[in-house]
Enzyme design. Structure first.
Site, PDB file in Angstrom:
ATOM      1  N   SER A 154      25.172  39.508  33.245  1.00 38.09           N
ATOM      2  CA  SER A 154      26.115  40.363  32.499  1.00 38.09           C
ATOM      3  C   SER A 154      25.365  41.358  31.460  1.00 38.09           C
ATOM      4  O   SER A 154      24.079  41.482  31.330  1.00 38.09           O
ATOM      5  CB  SER A 154      26.999  39.545  31.509  1.00 38.09           C
ATOM      6  OG  SER A 154      26.006  38.694  30.475  1.00 38.09           O
ATOM      7  N   ASP A 192      19.065  34.229  35.844  1.00 40.50           N
ATOM      8  CA  ASP A 192      20.095  33.798  34.570  1.00 40.50           C
ATOM      9  C   ASP A 192      20.574  32.446  34.947  1.00 40.50           C
ATOM     10  O   ASP A 192      20.477  31.801  35.913  1.00 40.50           O
ATOM     11  CB  ASP A 192      21.510  34.883  34.764  1.00 40.50           C
ATOM     12  CG  ASP A 192      22.230  35.038  33.571  1.00 40.50           C
ATOM     13  OD1 ASP A 192      22.086  36.048  33.073  1.00 40.50           O
ATOM     14  OD2 ASP A 192      22.810  33.983  33.055  1.00 40.50           O
ATOM     15  N   SER A 197      15.877  45.186  19.620  1.00 40.79           N
ATOM     16  CA  SER A 197      17.005  45.766  18.833  1.00 40.79           C
ATOM     17  C   SER A 197      16.778  46.504  17.876  1.00 40.79           C
ATOM     18  O   SER A 197      15.742  46.455  17.336  1.00 40.79           O
ATOM     19  CB  SER A 197      17.895  44.433  18.766  1.00 40.79           C
ATOM     20  OG  SER A 197      19.062  44.683  18.122  1.00 40.79           O
ATOM     21  N   TYR A 220      18.240  36.688  14.421  1.00 40.75           N
ATOM     22  CA  TYR A 220      18.321  37.653  15.537  1.00 40.75           C
ATOM     23  C   TYR A 220      17.180  38.855  15.406  1.00 40.75           C
ATOM     24  O   TYR A 220      16.359  38.959  16.094  1.00 40.75           O
ATOM     25  CB  TYR A 220      19.689  38.292  15.593  1.00 40.75           C
ATOM     26  CG  TYR A 220      19.720  39.446  16.629  1.00 40.75           C
ATOM     27  CD1 TYR A 220      19.940  39.028  17.927  1.00 40.75           C
ATOM     28  CD2 TYR A 220      19.977  40.900  16.435  1.00 40.75           C
ATOM     29  CE1 TYR A 220      20.001  39.768  19.093  1.00 40.75           C
ATOM     30  CE2 TYR A 220      20.287  41.698  17.340  1.00 40.75           C
ATOM     31  CZ  TYR A 220      20.054  41.459  18.823  1.00 40.75           C
ATOM     32  OH  TYR A 220      20.427  42.176  19.815  1.00 40.75           O
ATOM     33  N   LYS A 258      13.897  39.606  17.334  1.00 40.41           N
ATOM     34  CA  LYS A 258      13.633  40.935  18.188  1.00 40.41           C
ATOM     35  C   LYS A 258      12.577  41.615  17.246  1.00 40.41           C
ATOM     36  O   LYS A 258      11.646  42.692  18.086  1.00 40.41           O
ATOM     37  CB  LYS A 258      14.818  41.901  17.781  1.00 40.41           C
ATOM     38  CG  LYS A 258      16.043  41.230  18.745  1.00 40.41           C
ATOM     39  CD  LYS A 258      15.650  41.159  20.339  1.00 40.41           C
ATOM     40  CE  LYS A 258      17.059  40.938  21.148  1.00 40.41           C
ATOM     41  NZ  LYS A 258      16.730  40.726  22.294  1.00 40.41           N
ATOM     42  N   PHE A 276      25.747  48.490  21.900  1.00 42.39           N
ATOM     43  CA  PHE A 276      26.271  48.662  23.312  1.00 42.39           C
ATOM     44  C   PHE A 276      27.465  47.865  23.578  1.00 42.39           C
ATOM     45  O   PHE A 276      27.647  46.871  22.979  1.00 42.39           O
ATOM     46  CB  PHE A 276      25.104  48.445  24.119  1.00 42.39           C
ATOM     47  CG  PHE A 276      23.984  49.336  24.149  1.00 42.39           C
ATOM     48  CD1 PHE A 276      24.053  50.081  25.519  1.00 42.39           C
ATOM     49  CD2 PHE A 276      23.096  49.907  23.215  1.00 42.39           C
ATOM     50  CE1 PHE A 276      23.190  51.141  25.672  1.00 42.39           C
ATOM     51  CE2 PHE A 276      22.465  51.068  23.465  1.00 42.39           C
ATOM     52  CZ  PHE A 276      22.135  51.734  24.872  1.00 42.39           C
ATOM     53  N   THR A 318      28.807  45.751  25.440  1.00 43.40           N
ATOM     54  CA  THR A 318      28.571  44.628  26.376  1.00 43.40           C
ATOM     55  C   THR A 318      29.615  43.604  26.071  1.00 43.40           C
ATOM     56  O   THR A 318      30.125  43.319  25.014  1.00 43.40           O
ATOM     57  CB  THR A 318      26.962  44.123  26.016  1.00 43.40           C
ATOM     58  OG1 THR A 318      26.990  43.463  24.626  1.00 43.40           O
ATOM     59  CG2 THR A 318      26.148  45.219  25.998  1.00 43.40           C
TER      60      THR A 318
END
Length: 251
Positions: A15, A36, A146, A159, A163, A192, A194
């Site tokens: 994904s 995945d 990111s 997060y 990153k 993005f 997503t």
């Protein structure tokens, strides 16, 4: 390296950015192996684009080692690895219910940072056995960071830390692998379109898009995929982090 002669493994490829990259690489003539944990979706995407799929847990060394061995056997080579597997949590360092729980912080680090390094280290060992191409290259590794690594927002401690670690290992890894003529690059995407964002209300998505300087919209995963393909073919790109964010600076 020529994208048409590329044999790539892509983690998180069922994904989001990983799927877009797998689709783009396959459309450009590359051999692709999707990695995945989502076997149902991963196999469906692989079948649709004429690629391979291997169920893989990027945080498990044995799982990744087996996946790289099988991918190399199926494709006959391994020249590119793109790390897109990742998760995001939104928890403040302290809140009404007390301090940030440790488990989601550790899990975020394990998947985003340790998982990226796990795939990269095993893929690099496989690439080091390649015969060099006409320009002397043996492979390229592309990690996903990111812009949160540079300007993380409230609730992004886990997060941003994960990153930031990906950003921090880019140059030393490139230096480590220079002797094997393997390049290492990192893409730091902004906001993005997503599945991670698709679940948000439309007005929230519109608000996020409006924050982007120019163009004022969410990034298209295809744009990430095109940049990844460009990196594969641009042999002088190495040891660098590229922000792909429409000049967004989060606050």
């Amino acid at each position: 390296m020529d994208i048409k002669s590329t044999a790539a493994v892509i983690s998180g490829a069922a994904s989001g950015l990983g799927e877009a990259t797998a689709r783009h690489f396959a459309a450009q003539g590359a051999q692709v192996c999707l990695l995945d944990r989502d076997a149902t979706r991963g196999r469906a995407v692989a079948e649709e684009i004429g690629a391979h799929f291997i169920e893989t847990d990027v945080t498990d060394s044995a799982s990744v080692e087996q996946a790289i061995d099988v991918a190399r056997e199926r494709m006959g080579a391994l020249t590119t690895a793109v790390n897109c597997a990742g998760i995001a949590v939104g928890i403040k360092t302290t809140g009404r219910e007390g301090p940030h729980p440790l488990e989601p912080f550790q899990r975020t680090i394990d998947i985003n940072l340790v998982g990226s390094f796990n795939v990269a280290r095993v893929a690099a060992a496989a690439m080091a056995r390649n015969d060099p191409d006409a320009r002397g290259e043996r492979g390229v590794i592309i990690n996903t960071a990111s812009i949160a690594a540079f300007d993380g927002q409230r609730g992004q401690a886990a997060y941003a830390a994960s990153k930031g670690g990906v950003v921090g290992m880019t140059l030393p890894m490139a230096r480590d692998l220079a002797k094997d003529r393997i390049r290492v690059m990192t893409i730091a995407p902004g906001i993005f379109a997503t599945p991670m964002l698709a679940g948000l209300p439309q007005d929230v998505q519109d608000s996020l898009a409006a924050e982007v300087t120019n163009p004022p919209r969410l990034g298209d995963p295809e744009e990430f995929a095109r940049l990844a393909a460009f990196i594969v073919g641009m042999g002088y790109l190495n040891g660098e982090v590229i922000r792909l964010d429409g000049a967004l600076r989060m606050r």
